[in-house]
Write a protein that holds these residues in place. Structure first.
Motif, PDB file in Angstrom:
ATOM      1  N   PRO A  16       0.954  13.343   2.044  1.00 13.04           N
ATOM      2  CA  PRO A  16       0.751  12.147   1.220  1.00 13.04           C
ATOM      3  C   PRO A  16       0.374  12.533  -0.199  1.00 13.04           C
ATOM      4  CG  PRO A  16      -1.172  12.529   2.574  1.00 13.04           C
ATOM      5  CD  PRO A  16      -0.149  13.541   3.004  1.00 13.04           C
ATOM      6  N   LEU A  17       0.520  11.596  -1.097  1.00 11.63           N
ATOM      7  CA  LEU A  17       0.136  11.834  -2.483  1.00 11.63           C
ATOM      8  C   LEU A  17      -1.373  12.037  -2.603  1.00 11.63           C
ATOM      9  CD1 LEU A  17       0.999  11.952  -5.465  1.00 11.63           C
ATOM     10  CD2 LEU A  17       0.685   9.474  -5.564  1.00 11.63           C
ATOM     11  N   ALA A  18      -2.133  11.246  -1.837  1.00  8.94           N
ATOM     12  CA  ALA A  18      -3.588  11.351  -1.863  1.00  8.94           C
ATOM     13  C   ALA A  18      -4.133  11.073  -0.475  1.00  8.94           C
ATOM     14  CB  ALA A  18      -4.178  10.356  -2.863  1.00  8.94           C
ATOM     15  N   PRO A  24     -14.979   7.613   9.868  1.00 14.27           N
ATOM     16  CA  PRO A  24     -14.210   8.341  10.880  1.00 14.27           C
ATOM     17  C   PRO A  24     -12.704   8.331  10.609  1.00 14.27           C
ATOM     18  CG  PRO A  24     -14.730   6.160  11.688  1.00 14.27           C
ATOM     19  CD  PRO A  24     -15.402   6.288  10.339  1.00 14.27           C
ATOM     20  N   PHE A  25     -12.284   7.766   9.487  1.00 16.34           N
ATOM     21  CA  PHE A  25     -10.866   7.621   9.183  1.00 16.34           C
ATOM     22  C   PHE A  25     -10.413   8.608   8.112  1.00 16.34           C
ATOM     23  CE2 PHE A  25     -12.062   3.409  10.749  1.00 16.34           C
ATOM     24  CZ  PHE A  25     -11.052   3.151  11.661  1.00 16.34           C
ATOM     25  N   THR A  26      -9.119   8.929   8.145  1.00 12.16           N
ATOM     26  CA  THR A  26      -8.447   9.563   7.019  1.00 12.16           C
ATOM     27  C   THR A  26      -7.597   8.496   6.347  1.00 12.16           C
ATOM     28  OG1 THR A  26      -8.372  11.733   8.080  1.00 12.16           O
ATOM     29  CG2 THR A  26      -6.822  11.336   6.282  1.00 12.16           C
ATOM     30  N   TYR A  27      -7.869   8.276   5.067  1.00 15.54           N
ATOM     31  CA  TYR A  27      -7.188   7.240   4.283  1.00 15.54           C
ATOM     32  C   TYR A  27      -6.127   7.924   3.423  1.00 15.54           C
ATOM     33  CZ  TYR A  27      -6.668   3.353   0.940  1.00 15.54           C
ATOM     34  OH  TYR A  27      -6.179   2.339   0.141  1.00 15.54           O
ATOM     35  N   ARG A  28      -4.893   7.453   3.516  1.00 14.61           N
ATOM     36  CA  ARG A  28      -3.785   8.034   2.765  1.00 14.61           C
ATOM     37  C   ARG A  28      -3.176   6.989   1.838  1.00 14.61           C
ATOM     38  NH1 ARG A  28      -3.746   9.689   7.895  1.00 14.61           N
ATOM     39  NH2 ARG A  28      -3.686  11.932   8.335  1.00 14.61           N
ATOM     40  N   ASP A  29      -2.619   7.485   0.734  1.00 13.74           N
ATOM     41  CA  ASP A  29      -1.959   6.588  -0.217  1.00 13.74           C
ATOM     42  C   ASP A  29      -0.699   7.265  -0.720  1.00 13.74           C
ATOM     43  OD1 ASP A  29      -1.390   4.468  -1.800  1.00 13.74           O
ATOM     44  OD2 ASP A  29      -3.117   4.669  -3.119  1.00 13.74           O
ATOM     45  N   GLU A  30       0.396   6.536  -0.662  1.00  6.72           N
ATOM     46  CA  GLU A  30       1.683   7.070  -1.100  1.00  6.72           C
ATOM     47  C   GLU A  30       2.575   5.916  -1.519  1.00  6.72           C
ATOM     48  OE1 GLU A  30       4.464   9.186  -2.388  1.00  6.72           O
ATOM     49  OE2 GLU A  30       3.008  10.361  -1.267  1.00  6.72           O
ATOM     50  N   ALA A  31       2.769   5.748  -2.793  1.00  6.24           N
ATOM     51  CA  ALA A  31       3.576   4.634  -3.297  1.00  6.24           C
ATOM     52  C   ALA A  31       5.046   4.842  -2.944  1.00  6.24           C
ATOM     53  CB  ALA A  31       3.405   4.509  -4.799  1.00  6.24           C
ATOM     54  N   SER A  38       1.420   6.791   4.336  1.00  2.00           N
ATOM     55  CA  SER A  38       0.638   5.692   3.791  1.00  2.00           C
ATOM     56  C   SER A  38      -0.380   5.143   4.786  1.00  2.00           C
ATOM     57  CB  SER A  38       1.567   4.545   3.359  1.00  2.00           C
ATOM     58  OG  SER A  38       2.508   4.993   2.397  1.00  2.00           O
ATOM     59  N   ALA A  39      -0.291   5.566   6.037  1.00  2.00           N
ATOM     60  CA  ALA A  39      -1.142   5.005   7.083  1.00  2.00           C
ATOM     61  C   ALA A  39      -2.455   5.769   7.197  1.00  2.00           C
ATOM     62  CB  ALA A  39      -0.417   5.049   8.427  1.00  2.00           C
ATOM     63  N   ALA A  40      -3.504   5.029   7.544  1.00  3.50           N
ATOM     64  CA  ALA A  40      -4.778   5.642   7.885  1.00  3.50           C
ATOM     65  C   ALA A  40      -4.759   6.045   9.354  1.00  3.50           C
ATOM     66  CB  ALA A  40      -5.918   4.665   7.616  1.00  3.50           C
ATOM     67  N   THR A  41      -5.515   7.090   9.680  1.00  2.00           N
ATOM     68  CA  THR A  41      -5.638   7.531  11.067  1.00  2.00           C
ATOM     69  C   THR A  41      -7.109   7.660  11.431  1.00  2.00           C
ATOM     70  OG1 THR A  41      -5.393   9.828  10.314  1.00  2.00           O
ATOM     71  CG2 THR A  41      -3.435   8.747  11.204  1.00  2.00           C
ATOM     72  N   LEU A  42      -7.385   7.519  12.718  1.00  2.00           N
ATOM     73  CA  LEU A  42      -8.744   7.649  13.228  1.00  2.00           C
ATOM     74  C   LEU A  42      -8.973   9.089  13.658  1.00  2.00           C
ATOM     75  CD1 LEU A  42     -11.408   6.225  14.114  1.00  2.00           C
ATOM     76  CD2 LEU A  42     -10.328   5.902  16.361  1.00  2.00           C
ATOM     77  N   ASP A  43     -10.004   9.715  13.106  1.00  3.95           N
ATOM     78  CA  ASP A  43     -10.283  11.117  13.411  1.00  3.95           C
ATOM     79  C   ASP A  43     -11.704  11.323  13.922  1.00  3.95           C
ATOM     80  OD1 ASP A  43      -7.701  12.135  12.475  1.00  3.95           O
ATOM     81  OD2 ASP A  43      -8.400  11.471  10.516  1.00  3.95           O
ATOM     82  N   GLY A  44     -12.411  10.237  14.203  1.00  2.00           N
ATOM     83  CA  GLY A  44     -13.775  10.321  14.707  1.00  2.00           C
ATOM     84  C   GLY A  44     -14.067   9.139  15.614  1.00  2.00           C
ATOM     85  N   SER A 131      11.309   8.417  -3.870  1.00  2.00           N
ATOM     86  CA  SER A 131       9.905   8.619  -3.502  1.00  2.00           C
ATOM     87  C   SER A 131       9.761   9.643  -2.383  1.00  2.00           C
ATOM     88  CB  SER A 131       9.265   7.298  -3.073  1.00  2.00           C
ATOM     89  OG  SER A 131       9.212   6.388  -4.143  1.00  2.00           O
ATOM     90  N   ARG A 132      10.699   9.611  -1.449  1.00  7.89           N
ATOM     91  CA  ARG A 132      10.649  10.590  -0.363  1.00  7.89           C
ATOM     92  C   ARG A 132      11.097  11.967  -0.834  1.00  7.89           C
ATOM     93  NH1 ARG A 132      11.175   5.642   2.003  1.00  7.89           N
ATOM     94  NH2 ARG A 132      10.198   5.341   4.044  1.00  7.89           N
ATOM     95  N   VAL A 133      12.044  12.002  -1.759  1.00 14.31           N
ATOM     96  CA  VAL A 133      12.436  13.297  -2.327  1.00 14.31           C
ATOM     97  C   VAL A 133      11.255  13.924  -3.065  1.00 14.31           C
ATOM     98  CG1 VAL A 133      13.994  14.483  -3.921  1.00 14.31           C
ATOM     99  CG2 VAL A 133      14.862  12.646  -2.454  1.00 14.31           C
ATOM    100  N   GLU A 134      10.442  13.098  -3.722  1.00 15.78           N
ATOM    101  CA  GLU A 134       9.248  13.613  -4.401  1.00 15.78           C
ATOM    102  C   GLU A 134       8.293  14.271  -3.409  1.00 15.78           C
ATOM    103  OE1 GLU A 134       8.401  13.920  -7.624  1.00 15.78           O
ATOM    104  OE2 GLU A 134      10.483  13.335  -7.994  1.00 15.78           O
ATOM    105  N   ILE A 135       8.205  13.735  -2.207  1.00 18.25           N
ATOM    106  CA  ILE A 135       7.367  14.368  -1.181  1.00 18.25           C
ATOM    107  C   ILE A 135       7.886  15.767  -0.878  1.00 18.25           C
ATOM    108  CG2 ILE A 135       6.590  14.234   1.221  1.00 18.25           C
ATOM    109  CD1 ILE A 135       6.733  11.179   0.960  1.00 18.25           C
ATOM    110  N   MET A 136       9.191  15.909  -0.745  1.00 13.93           N
ATOM    111  CA  MET A 136       9.781  17.231  -0.502  1.00 13.93           C
ATOM    112  C   MET A 136       9.437  18.191  -1.637  1.00 13.93           C
ATOM    113  SD  MET A 136      13.607  16.063   0.661  1.00 13.93           S
ATOM    114  CE  MET A 136      13.870  14.495   1.502  1.00 13.93           C
TER     115      MET A 136
END
Length: 240
Positions: A16-18, A24-31, A38-44, A131-136
């Motif tokens: 992700p971009l950030a 207990p969550f990991t927060y992600r952001d990707e325009a 872009s999804a948050a996940t539960l890690d705790g 946007s996905r090419v930028e991830i690559m």
């Protein structure tokens, strides 16, 4: 159950971009980069106050709340369901040792870096935009793109990167006129050859369960399901 090292490989090869820890969550952001980054996940340990906090963060950032729920997170899934979140895009995580893939033939294509204009066109036609090419481009893991050909015509592409000896394929796309001609299978062999040459010992990917043709192909190649996930979202009101 999703293997932790596989989840780490998916994240490292499609970052992700950030991202940040929020309770207990990991927060992600990707325009514009898609649900996976872009999804948050539960890690705790899940608590109602922690869920309230991350919902507030999504709202503060002007985003619809989005969570990825993985194997073994049934209680989390149920808590989101109670709060009115809708499930979408169930997906399977598949993996196989590289020895299961036949060697590629030179006529079938090659690996290259960076992505070429024709690869970007094939991706764009399949809904995989800039946007996905930028991830690559920003992925720091060892990586390459895959270019598949029918005769002299480039008609297939993909992206593969390695983390902790796991090679992960992303954005595999075959141009519509070239589908059902065996090219995807051959592109997978190109990826496996490159992965072997660069120190990997297995090949993995993620595919939505709705893509039954791809699931059948990967199963025929000897790939096995080692995890699963789906998303839940709720459109928040009152934010910009």
């Amino acid at each position: 159950m999703n293997r932790p090292e596989l989840l780490q490989a998916f994240e490292a090869t499609w970052p992700p971009l950030a991202r940040e820890s929020l309770g207990p969550f990991t927060y992600r952001d990707e325009a514009g980069g898609g649900s996976r980054v872009s999804a948050a996940t539960l890690d705790g340990a899940l608590t109602d106050p922690a869920l309230d906090e991350i919902e507030a963060r999504f709202a503060k950032d002007g985003r619809d709340a989005l969570f990825q729920i993985r194997s073994g997170e049934e209680d989390f899934d149920a808590a989101l369901d109670v709060r009115g979140y809708q499930m979408f895009d169930p997906a399977a995580c598949l993996m196989a040792p590289l020895g299961r893939f036949a060697p590629a033939q030179a006529k079938d294509g090659y690996v290259s870096w960076p992505p070429t204009a024709i690869q970007r066109e094939i991706w764009a036609e399949g809904g995989i935009g800039s946007s996905r090419v930028e991830i690559m481009l920003r992925t720091r893991a060892p990586k390459c793109t895959l270019l598949g050909r029918l005769g002299d015509t480039p008609v297939g592409t993909g992206f593969v990167a390695i983390h902790d000896r796991i090679a992960v394929i992303h954005a595999l796309e075959i141009a519509l006129p070239a589908r059902r001609k065996g090219l995807a299978r051959r592109v997978m062999s190109i990826a496996a050859d490159w992965a072997r040459a660069n120190g990997a010992d297995s090949l993995a990917l993620q595919v939505t369960r709705a893509n039954t043709a791809a699931l059948a192909l990967y199963s025929a190649l000897g790939m096995e399901e080692v995890g699963q996930y789906h998303y839940r979202t709720k459109i928040l009101t009152g934010h910009p």
